[in-house]
Design a protein around this motif. Structure first.
Motif, short mmCIF file in Angstrom:
data_model
loop_
_atom_site.label_atom_id
_atom_site.label_comp_id
_atom_site.label_asym_id
_atom_site.label_seq_id
_atom_site.Cartn_x
_atom_site.Cartn_y
_atom_site.Cartn_z
N LEU A 30 -5.65 12.21 -5.46
CA LEU A 30 -4.41 12.44 -4.74
C LEU A 30 -3.34 11.10 -4.13
N LEU A 31 -2.55 12.45 -4.22
CA LEU A 31 -1.21 10.21 -4.43
C LEU A 31 -0.13 10.70 -3.09
N LEU A 32 -0.41 9.90 -2.03
CA LEU A 32 1.08 9.98 -1.53
C LEU A 32 1.60 8.93 -0.69
N THR A 33 2.69 9.71 -0.42
CA THR A 33 4.05 8.27 -0.61
C THR A 33 4.43 8.24 0.61
N LEU A 34 4.98 7.14 1.39
CA LEU A 34 5.24 6.86 2.38
C LEU A 34 6.80 6.22 1.48
N PRO A 35 7.87 6.61 2.35
CA PRO A 35 9.41 6.36 1.88
C PRO A 35 10.03 5.78 3.27
N LYS A 36 11.53 5.17 2.25
CA LYS A 36 12.42 4.33 3.60
C LYS A 36 11.68 3.40 4.01
N VAL A 37 10.40 2.12 3.33
CA VAL A 37 9.93 1.51 4.26
C VAL A 37 11.10 0.50 4.18
N THR A 38 10.98 -0.47 5.87
CA THR A 38 11.86 -1.59 5.68
C THR A 38 10.87 -2.72 6.41
N TYR A 39 10.46 -2.42 6.66
CA TYR A 39 9.35 -4.21 7.76
C TYR A 39 7.77 -3.62 6.61
N PRO A 40 7.11 -4.71 6.93
CA PRO A 40 5.90 -5.10 6.08
C PRO A 40 4.91 -3.75 7.94
N GLU A 41 5.20 -4.36 8.67
CA GLU A 41 4.93 -4.11 9.03
C GLU A 41 4.43 -2.38 9.68
N GLN A 42 5.22 -1.77 8.88
CA GLN A 42 5.70 -0.10 8.94
C GLN A 42 4.09 0.13 7.39
N VAL A 43 4.29 -0.63 6.60
CA VAL A 43 3.24 -0.58 5.81
C VAL A 43 1.43 -0.74 6.05
N THR A 44 2.09 -1.49 7.90
CA THR A 44 0.57 -2.15 7.91
C THR A 44 0.25 -0.68 8.64
N ALA A 45 1.28 0.03 9.46
CA ALA A 45 0.83 1.57 10.32
C ALA A 45 0.13 1.96 9.22
N MET A 46 1.23 2.21 7.97
CA MET A 46 0.23 3.28 7.45
C MET A 46 -0.69 3.28 6.73
N ALA A 47 -0.73 2.27 6.68
CA ALA A 47 -2.96 1.18 6.52
C ALA A 47 -3.41 1.73 7.27
N ARG A 48 -3.40 1.31 8.32
CA ARG A 48 -3.66 1.64 10.02
C ARG A 48 -4.45 3.72 9.49
#
Length: 429
Positions: A186-204
């Protein structure tokens, strides 16, 4: 009898112990941030299909359309080689392997798209599409028709679409859990990331879903798609990518370059938006350095020149795609995105040609290294890892056969795994 020479030292053991203690935190940090390659199979491409176009027969349909394109525009090894400029000795083995791959496993990785390829829809419609995608994915795994890797690309974390993206991800993962659980691959893709905080939100998000459904911590990972200039260089002038990998808290599985969004953000005119534009090379070089040693894989983007229409136009598109894939491979980007079934023949032709033409030289160097026999090139352990990794990637995708690699190197698959730092038996997963 071997005579032992007496050696003397001047430093007391306390010095070594003190240095070890002073570097203990650095040792732990290195192990955490740079665990090395995960040692599993990496797909050679990601196929991109809008959510409303995805169906139970999508993978087989892509394979059949690719085979039909071959039959129409390059029906034999000689004509296919002539279009792509393949050397004569590669014409037959590459053509034969491409056809076999399209018949057996035409797609290695498929992303059901809920972002640009799907667009804004009424909530009820996207809810139904997300539930349908989960049902189709679960059924494909149950009946053995799923590609090795399969998942979705959700909408991004920007305010306008954030809630919609979160809801789609929740519906999709919940549907899988209510079926047979989260499948392997299973693979999930998070597009159009601009700030590390958005990645932190995805991890949460991943952490909260694991907690809600009783999954092991860290079970869900995701790819970060690099489509914005802010993802490469932040407003403070610092490189952003390494911070994004860290913000994923060990969940980042890949960095995927987005050709057209990134090129447009840099002001590149549509006629010149391509994988080989200088702005693309800069972004991908930064991606490469940021990901090195972290276990996060890299993927190049796609070409939007489709091999459709009369034979001359198809051949031109094939030559372009083949050249771009070859270029990516030479730059250590072993994966890329494909947008049309007609791209599959040239994806596999480029990949198979790349591994087959380098087979004998790589095997000879690796064999000489293992036997400590010397040779025309003096290789170090890091190069031996790279050589064995090269051969393993060729084996994983079907470019090479285990028997021919063992004959040329004298090494069985398990020995190659060990030299490459892979755990035995993980390569094909």
């Amino acid at each position: 009898m071997v005579r032992r020479e007496t050696v003397e030292t001047s430093l007391p053991g306390a010095v070594r112990e003190g240095i070890a203690a002073s570097l203990a935190a650095v040792d732990a940090e290195l192990a955490r941030r740079y665990p090395g390659d995960p040692g599993t199979r990496q797909p050679v491409h990601t196929v991109y299909v809008p959510a409303d176009a995805f169906a139970a027969d999508t993978v087989r349909s892509w394979g059949d359309q690719a085979l039909a394109a071959l039959d129409e525009h390059a029906p034999d090894a000689a004509s296919f080689a002539a279009v792509l400029g393949l050397p004569g000795e590669l014409a037959e083995p590459v053509h034969r392997r491409v056809r076999a791959k399209l018949e057996r496993e035409p797609v290695e990785d498929l992303r059901i798209d809920f972002e640009d390829g799907y667009g804004p829809r009424p909530d009820a419609e996207e809810d139904a599409a997300a539930a349908r995608a989960a049902s189709l994915v679960a059924a494909a795994h149950a009946d053995g028709t799923a590609p090795p890797y399969l998942g979705i690309r959700m909408k991004c974390m920007e305010a306008a679409v954030r809630d919609r993206g979160i809801r789609t991800l929740d519906i999709f993962l919940t549907g899988l859990m209510n079926s047979a659980g989260l499948p392997d691959g299973l693979l999930l893709t998070l597009p159009k990331v601009t700030y590390p905080e958005q990645v932190t939100a995805m991890a949460r998000l991943c952490e909260e879903f694991e907690r809600a459904r009783g999954l092991a911590p860290g079970r869900i990972g995701f790819e970060i798609q690099i489509e914005t200039t802010q993802a490469v260089l932040g407003p403070d002038g610092r490189a952003t990518l390494a911070r994004m990998i860290d913000a994923a808290q060990g969940r980042a599985t890949g960095l995927h370059y987005g050709t057209f969004d990134y090129s447009a953000a840099c002001g590149v005119s549509p006629a010149h938006q391509s994988l080989d534009h200088p702005v693309a090379d800069h972004a991908k070089a930064v991606m490469q350095v940021a990901a090195a040693g972290t276990g996060v894989r890299l993927s190049d983007g796609s070409t939007n020149v489709l091999p459709i229409g009369p034979a001359e136009r198809v051949h031109d598109a094939w030559r372009l795609h083949h050249r771009l894939v070859r270029r990516s491979l030479a730059r250590a980007y072993y994966q890329g995105w494909d947008m049309h079934p007609g791209h599959l023949p040239t994806r596999y032709a480029a990949v198979y040609g790349f591994y087959r033409e380098g087979l004998e030289a790589a095997a000879e160097r690796l064999s000489a290294y293992v036997r400590r026999a010397g040779g025309a090139v003096m290789d170090e352990p890091a190069t031996a890892r790279a050589l064995s990794g090269h051969l393993l990637r060729g084996l994983d995708c079907g470019a090479l056969d285990a028997a021919e690699v063992e004959r040329l190197t004298g090494l069985a698959r398990a020995e190659l795994d060990a030299l490459a730092g892979r755990a035995p038996g993980t390569s094909a997963g």
